[in-house]
Scaffold this motif. Sequence first.
Motif, PDB file in Angstrom:
ATOM      1  N   THR A  70      27.811  37.205  33.279  1.00 62.63           N
ATOM      2  CA  THR A  70      27.614  36.195  32.241  1.00 62.63           C
ATOM      3  C   THR A  70      28.490  34.957  32.393  1.00 62.63           C
ATOM      4  N   SER A  71      29.347  34.926  33.394  1.00 59.09           N
ATOM      5  CA  SER A  71      30.205  33.753  33.601  1.00 59.09           C
ATOM      6  C   SER A  71      30.379  33.539  35.101  1.00 59.09           C
ATOM      7  N   ALA A  72      30.823  32.347  35.437  1.00 59.71           N
ATOM      8  CA  ALA A  72      31.063  32.041  36.851  1.00 59.71           C
ATOM      9  C   ALA A  72      32.133  32.973  37.420  1.00 59.71           C
ATOM     10  N   PHE A  73      33.162  33.285  36.635  1.00 59.60           N
ATOM     11  CA  PHE A  73      34.227  34.187  37.078  1.00 59.60           C
ATOM     12  C   PHE A  73      33.658  35.542  37.457  1.00 59.60           C
ATOM     13  N   ARG A  74      32.788  36.078  36.622  1.00 60.87           N
ATOM     14  CA  ARG A  74      32.195  37.388  36.902  1.00 60.87           C
ATOM     15  C   ARG A  74      31.264  37.342  38.104  1.00 60.87           C
ATOM     16  N   ARG A  75      30.480  36.279  38.230  1.00 64.72           N
ATOM     17  CA  ARG A  75      29.575  36.163  39.379  1.00 64.72           C
ATOM     18  C   ARG A  75      30.350  36.039  40.686  1.00 64.72           C
ATOM     19  N   VAL A  76      31.388  35.219  40.685  1.00 59.96           N
ATOM     20  CA  VAL A  76      32.219  35.069  41.888  1.00 59.96           C
ATOM     21  C   VAL A  76      32.886  36.399  42.220  1.00 59.96           C
ATOM     22  N   GLY A  77      33.398  37.080  41.215  1.00 56.73           N
ATOM     23  CA  GLY A  77      34.030  38.378  41.440  1.00 56.73           C
ATOM     24  C   GLY A  77      33.060  39.403  42.002  1.00 56.73           C
ATOM     25  N   TYR A  78      31.870  39.451  41.440  1.00 57.64           N
ATOM     26  CA  TYR A  78      30.851  40.401  41.891  1.00 57.64           C
ATOM     27  C   TYR A  78      30.472  40.143  43.348  1.00 57.64           C
ATOM     28  N   HIS A  79      30.189  38.888  43.662  1.00 62.35           N
ATOM     29  CA  HIS A  79      29.789  38.566  45.033  1.00 62.35           C
ATOM     30  C   HIS A  79      30.965  38.671  46.001  1.00 62.35           C
ATOM     31  N   GLY A  80      32.166  38.370  45.516  1.00 66.59           N
ATOM     32  CA  GLY A  80      33.354  38.548  46.348  1.00 66.59           C
ATOM     33  C   GLY A  80      33.562  40.014  46.700  1.00 66.59           C
ATOM     34  N   LEU A  81      33.383  40.894  45.728  1.00 65.39           N
ATOM     35  CA  LEU A  81      33.502  42.328  45.999  1.00 65.39           C
ATOM     36  C   LEU A  81      32.419  42.802  46.962  1.00 65.39           C
ATOM     37  N   THR A  82      31.216  42.287  46.808  1.00 60.44           N
ATOM     38  CA  THR A  82      30.139  42.640  47.736  1.00 60.44           C
ATOM     39  C   THR A  82      30.542  42.271  49.162  1.00 60.44           C
ATOM     40  N   PHE A  83      31.130  41.098  49.310  1.00 61.36           N
ATOM     41  CA  PHE A  83      31.609  40.665  50.628  1.00 61.36           C
ATOM     42  C   PHE A  83      32.702  41.600  51.148  1.00 61.36           C
ATOM     43  N   LEU A  84      33.664  41.964  50.286  1.00 59.38           N
ATOM     44  CA  LEU A  84      34.749  42.862  50.704  1.00 59.38           C
ATOM     45  C   LEU A  84      34.217  44.229  51.107  1.00 59.38           C
ATOM     46  N   PHE A  85      33.281  44.782  50.329  1.00 50.93           N
ATOM     47  CA  PHE A  85      32.707  46.086  50.682  1.00 50.93           C
ATOM     48  C   PHE A  85      32.013  46.001  52.041  1.00 50.93           C
ATOM     49  N   SER A  86      31.289  44.915  52.254  1.00 50.62           N
ATOM     50  CA  SER A  86      30.598  44.719  53.534  1.00 50.62           C
ATOM     51  C   SER A  86      31.595  44.595  54.678  1.00 50.62           C
ATOM     52  N   ALA A  87      32.678  43.873  54.441  1.00 46.65           N
ATOM     53  CA  ALA A  87      33.708  43.720  55.472  1.00 46.65           C
ATOM     54  C   ALA A  87      34.313  45.077  55.828  1.00 46.65           C
ATOM     55  N   LEU A  88      34.523  45.922  54.832  1.00 51.19           N
ATOM     56  CA  LEU A  88      35.091  47.247  55.095  1.00 51.19           C
ATOM     57  C   LEU A  88      34.124  48.110  55.903  1.00 51.19           C
ATOM     58  N   VAL A  89      32.841  48.007  55.615  1.00 48.76           N
ATOM     59  CA  VAL A  89      31.848  48.739  56.416  1.00 48.76           C
ATOM     60  C   VAL A  89      31.922  48.267  57.860  1.00 48.76           C
ATOM     61  N   PHE A  90      31.996  46.950  58.059  1.00 52.81           N
ATOM     62  CA  PHE A  90      32.080  46.391  59.413  1.00 52.81           C
ATOM     63  C   PHE A  90      33.352  46.837  60.128  1.00 52.81           C
ATOM     64  N   ILE A  91      34.502  46.691  59.472  1.00 51.34           N
ATOM     65  CA  ILE A  91      35.791  47.007  60.103  1.00 51.34           C
ATOM     66  C   ILE A  91      35.867  48.480  60.495  1.00 51.34           C
ATOM     67  N   TYR A  92      35.606  49.353  59.535  1.00 54.26           N
ATOM     68  CA  TYR A  92      35.749  50.783  59.820  1.00 54.26           C
ATOM     69  C   TYR A  92      34.604  51.301  60.682  1.00 54.26           C
ATOM     70  N   GLY A  93      33.415  50.722  60.526  1.00 50.88           N
ATOM     71  CA  GLY A  93      32.296  51.101  61.386  1.00 50.88           C
ATOM     72  C   GLY A  93      32.567  50.734  62.830  1.00 50.88           C
ATOM     73  N   ALA A  94      33.126  49.535  63.048  1.00 56.93           N
ATOM     74  CA  ALA A  94      33.464  49.109  64.413  1.00 56.93           C
ATOM     75  C   ALA A  94      34.524  50.021  65.019  1.00 56.93           C
ATOM     76  N   ALA A  95      35.509  50.412  64.208  1.00 55.32           N
ATOM     77  CA  ALA A  95      36.544  51.317  64.714  1.00 55.32           C
ATOM     78  C   ALA A  95      35.949  52.691  65.034  1.00 55.32           C
ATOM     79  N   ALA A  96      35.050  53.160  64.190  1.00 51.47           N
ATOM     80  CA  ALA A  96      34.436  54.471  64.407  1.00 51.47           C
ATOM     81  C   ALA A  96      33.582  54.474  65.677  1.00 51.47           C
ATOM     82  N   LEU A  97      32.902  53.382  65.932  1.00 52.80           N
ATOM     83  CA  LEU A  97      32.037  53.280  67.102  1.00 52.80           C
ATOM     84  C   LEU A  97      32.790  52.789  68.330  1.00 52.80           C
ATOM     85  N   ASN A  98      34.090  52.536  68.143  1.00 55.52           N
ATOM     86  CA  ASN A  98      34.946  52.063  69.220  1.00 55.52           C
ATOM     87  C   ASN A  98      34.457  50.720  69.770  1.00 55.52           C
ATOM     88  N   LEU A  99      34.019  49.852  68.863  1.00 53.62           N
ATOM     89  CA  LEU A  99      33.613  48.499  69.239  1.00 53.62           C
ATOM     90  C   LEU A  99      34.824  47.591  69.108  1.00 53.62           C
TER      91      LEU A  99
END
Length: 136
Positions: free
Chosen positions: A104-133
């Motif tokens: 309902t506010s810009a703060f909440r939207r930025v936070g929500y999308h920022g968290l989505t980005f962080l979750f995605s980054a964690l999938v990338f980082i740990y996935g790359a380490a798991a696959l030895n990339l």
Amino acid sequence: MKTLLILGGLLHFVILIASALTPRLLDWRGNLAALHPFLRRLFWVYGAFIVLVIISFGTLTLLRADELASTAPLARTVCGMIAIFWLARLAVQFFVFDARPFLTSAFRRVGYHGLTFLFSALVFIYGAAALNLHPL
């Protein structure tokens, strides 16, 4: 890879900042008041366990980044499990939760999308380490 893992470890603690804000921003006390006390406590306990898991992932990574960056089977498995955890969190976000009524506010939207980005980054980082990339 070690540098990316250290970044991943730190990102877990950034996520905890959002976790600390969530109960107030979403008025958990007011919204959960209608629940039976057992269910209300269960909700809070589940939240506490999730926080403990996130703290564990971040701490484990920061204390053992060298080992997690190795090609050892246990290190790759742990990284894979952390990647799957965050991938599952993204799946729940996209296919189970409908957060739109709360954005309902810009703060909440930025936070929500920022968290989505962080979750995605964690999938990338740990996935790359798991696959030895190794990143370029």
